[in-house]
Motif scaffolding. Structure first.
Motif, PDB file in Angstrom:
ATOM      1  N   PRO A 125       0.826  -1.201   0.000  1.00 41.90           N
ATOM      2  CA  PRO A 125       0.000   0.000   0.000  1.00 41.90           C
ATOM      3  C   PRO A 125       0.866   1.260   0.000  1.00 41.90           C
ATOM      4  O   PRO A 125       2.040   1.206   0.405  1.00 41.90           O
ATOM      5  CB  PRO A 125      -0.800  -0.124   1.300  1.00 41.90           C
ATOM      6  CG  PRO A 125       0.086  -0.913   2.198  1.00 41.90           C
ATOM      7  CD  PRO A 125       0.773  -1.892   1.306  1.00 41.90           C
ATOM      8  N   PRO A 126       0.333   2.401  -0.450  1.00 41.04           N
ATOM      9  CA  PRO A 126       1.093   3.651  -0.445  1.00 41.04           C
ATOM     10  C   PRO A 126       1.585   3.989   0.958  1.00 41.04           C
ATOM     11  O   PRO A 126       0.912   3.713   1.948  1.00 41.04           O
ATOM     12  CB  PRO A 126       0.077   4.683  -0.943  1.00 41.04           C
ATOM     13  CG  PRO A 126      -0.903   3.881  -1.748  1.00 41.04           C
ATOM     14  CD  PRO A 126      -1.023   2.576  -1.015  1.00 41.04           C
ATOM     15  N   THR A 141       3.720   4.704  -9.253  1.00 40.93           N
ATOM     16  CA  THR A 141       2.334   5.107  -9.407  1.00 40.93           C
ATOM     17  C   THR A 141       1.500   4.217  -8.496  1.00 40.93           C
ATOM     18  O   THR A 141       2.033   3.273  -7.884  1.00 40.93           O
ATOM     19  CB  THR A 141       1.874   4.972 -10.872  1.00 40.93           C
ATOM     20  OG1 THR A 141       0.546   5.503 -11.008  1.00 40.93           O
ATOM     21  CG2 THR A 141       1.868   3.511 -11.318  1.00 40.93           C
ATOM     22  N   VAL A 142       0.231   4.507  -8.386  1.00 40.98           N
ATOM     23  CA  VAL A 142      -0.652   3.691  -7.552  1.00 40.98           C
ATOM     24  C   VAL A 142      -1.705   3.043  -8.444  1.00 40.98           C
ATOM     25  O   VAL A 142      -2.408   3.730  -9.189  1.00 40.98           O
ATOM     26  CB  VAL A 142      -1.332   4.529  -6.450  1.00 40.98           C
ATOM     27  CG1 VAL A 142      -2.293   3.656  -5.643  1.00 40.98           C
ATOM     28  CG2 VAL A 142      -0.289   5.148  -5.533  1.00 40.98           C
ATOM     29  N   GLU A 143      -1.805   1.734  -8.376  1.00 42.21           N
ATOM     30  CA  GLU A 143      -2.770   0.972  -9.169  1.00 42.21           C
ATOM     31  C   GLU A 143      -3.562   0.057  -8.255  1.00 42.21           C
ATOM     32  O   GLU A 143      -2.971  -0.758  -7.528  1.00 42.21           O
ATOM     33  CB  GLU A 143      -2.047   0.140 -10.240  1.00 42.21           C
ATOM     34  CG  GLU A 143      -1.259   0.966 -11.254  1.00 42.21           C
ATOM     35  CD  GLU A 143      -0.487   0.088 -12.227  1.00 42.21           C
ATOM     36  OE1 GLU A 143      -0.465  -1.153 -12.018  1.00 42.21           O
ATOM     37  OE2 GLU A 143       0.107   0.629 -13.175  1.00 42.21           O
ATOM     38  N   VAL A 149       5.719   0.023  -9.733  1.00 42.74           N
ATOM     39  CA  VAL A 149       6.918   0.601 -10.350  1.00 42.74           C
ATOM     40  C   VAL A 149       6.650   0.730 -11.846  1.00 42.74           C
ATOM     41  O   VAL A 149       6.211  -0.222 -12.495  1.00 42.74           O
ATOM     42  CB  VAL A 149       8.151  -0.293 -10.098  1.00 42.74           C
ATOM     43  CG1 VAL A 149       9.378   0.276 -10.785  1.00 42.74           C
ATOM     44  CG2 VAL A 149       8.398  -0.431  -8.605  1.00 42.74           C
ATOM     45  N   VAL A 150       6.918   1.931 -12.391  1.00 41.66           N
ATOM     46  CA  VAL A 150       6.587   2.218 -13.789  1.00 41.66           C
ATOM     47  C   VAL A 150       7.498   1.468 -14.767  1.00 41.66           C
ATOM     48  O   VAL A 150       7.033   0.893 -15.748  1.00 41.66           O
ATOM     49  CB  VAL A 150       6.672   3.735 -14.056  1.00 41.66           C
ATOM     50  CG1 VAL A 150       6.399   4.029 -15.539  1.00 41.66           C
ATOM     51  CG2 VAL A 150       5.677   4.491 -13.177  1.00 41.66           C
ATOM     52  N   ASP A 151       8.795   1.465 -14.504  1.00 39.57           N
ATOM     53  CA  ASP A 151       9.760   0.804 -15.400  1.00 39.57           C
ATOM     54  C   ASP A 151      10.758  -0.036 -14.595  1.00 39.57           C
ATOM     55  O   ASP A 151      10.987   0.235 -13.414  1.00 39.57           O
ATOM     56  CB  ASP A 151      10.552   1.842 -16.215  1.00 39.57           C
ATOM     57  CG  ASP A 151       9.666   2.686 -17.109  1.00 39.57           C
ATOM     58  OD1 ASP A 151       8.992   2.111 -17.973  1.00 39.57           O
ATOM     59  OD2 ASP A 151       9.663   3.919 -16.935  1.00 39.57           O
TER      60      ASP A 151
END
Length: 281
Positions: A125-126, A141-143, A149-151
């Motif tokens: 969690p954030p 980001t939060v999904e 992690v984006v990349d």
């Protein structure tokens, strides 16, 4: 004055170096004793491991007098030991590498390869984890309520010392980037030193490259007219067909050609006969 025990140690190591087909350097850093004993049992009859002081190991390499062996000296880092074997260097690396087990990173550990935090959900969690990831260059980001992690992000390069902050991050992510086992750093064989970067190969990729290289060599040999055991049958067939074509065009009455000449003449005669019949009608 040099102690006699150290002189004997150097002489014994030098003899082991000279009598072995392959001499390697393994890093014993943080190698648990129980696992080391297990590996020694597995290697019995295949390889011998011998630990000593770096200074004595370096002197033994020099004393052996083998061409190019001094190149191993630069790999005497960490907690090195010699490994003596008759095994192929690449097979030795694969064998030792396949017997490693993953382990969590701890402060002070040295990365044995690049450590990458993969893209995708962390399952966390954030919270503090966002700042920890961003500290090491990871975009987040939060999904679906979870930090992602984006990349793919490299958080440590091979040879980097793991900091406390990085160890905490990797443990929070449940990653086990370290490996417990014998780390083969470099190998000497027949005057050549092979570093780990050369010994570590992708077998499937290597096989594909070999197949491609073989195909290129075959085509080059065939197109340039270079006769080999592999291209000879095809080149002979090609030459026969080309000679036969010339014979047919020239009307040469030779075996292998005359049959086709007769068949062609017969076909032409039949065609002519059909044309005459049509005109007669």
């Amino acid at each position: 004055m040099v102690k006699e025990s150290k002189i004997r140690e150097v002489e014994e190591l030098a003899e082991m170096i000279k009598s072995s087909k392959v001499v390697g350097i393994v890093n014993m850093y943080k190698m648990p004793s129980p696992q080391l004993q297990d590996i020694k049992k597995e290697l019995k009859g295949k390889a011998r491991i011998r630990m000593s002081k770096k200074r004595l190991m370096r002197r033994a390499l020099e004393k052996s007098g083998l061409k190019g062996i001094e190149g191993l000296s630069e790999y005497l880092k960490g907690q090195p030991a010699f490994i003596f074997t008759e095994m192929n260097p690449f097979k030795l690396f694969q064998y030792l590498d396949s017997n490693k087990t993953p382990a969590p990173a701890k402060e002070g550990d040295v990365a044995t390869k690049d450590i990458i935090v993969p893209k995708g959900s962390t399952g966390l969690p954030p919270g503090a984890i966002i700042g920890q990831l961003q500290q090491f260059g990871a975009k987040t980001t939060v999904e679906d309520g979870k930090v992602a992690v984006v990349d793919d992000t490299v958080v440590a390069r091979e040879g980097d010392v793991i900091s406390a902050d990085l160890a905490n991050l990797l443990n929070a992510l449940g990653m086990k980037p370290m490996e417990i086992g014998l780390d083969l750093i470099a190998v000497y064989e027949d005057g050549t030193v092979f570093p780990k970067s050369v010994l570590r190969i992708d077998e499937e990729e290597f096989f594909e490259k070999m197949v491609m290289a073989s195909a290129y060599a075959f085509n080059l040999s065939l197109n340039s007219g270079f006769l080999t055991e592999e291209t000879a049958p095809l080149m002979i067939l090609k030459a026969f067909n080309e000679a036969k074509s010339v014979g047919l065009e020239a009307g040469v009455l030779e075996k292998g050609v005359i049959e086709d000449l007769i068949a062609r003449a017969s076909a032409e005669a039949n065609s002519l006969n059909i044309m005459i019949q049509k005109r007669g009608d």
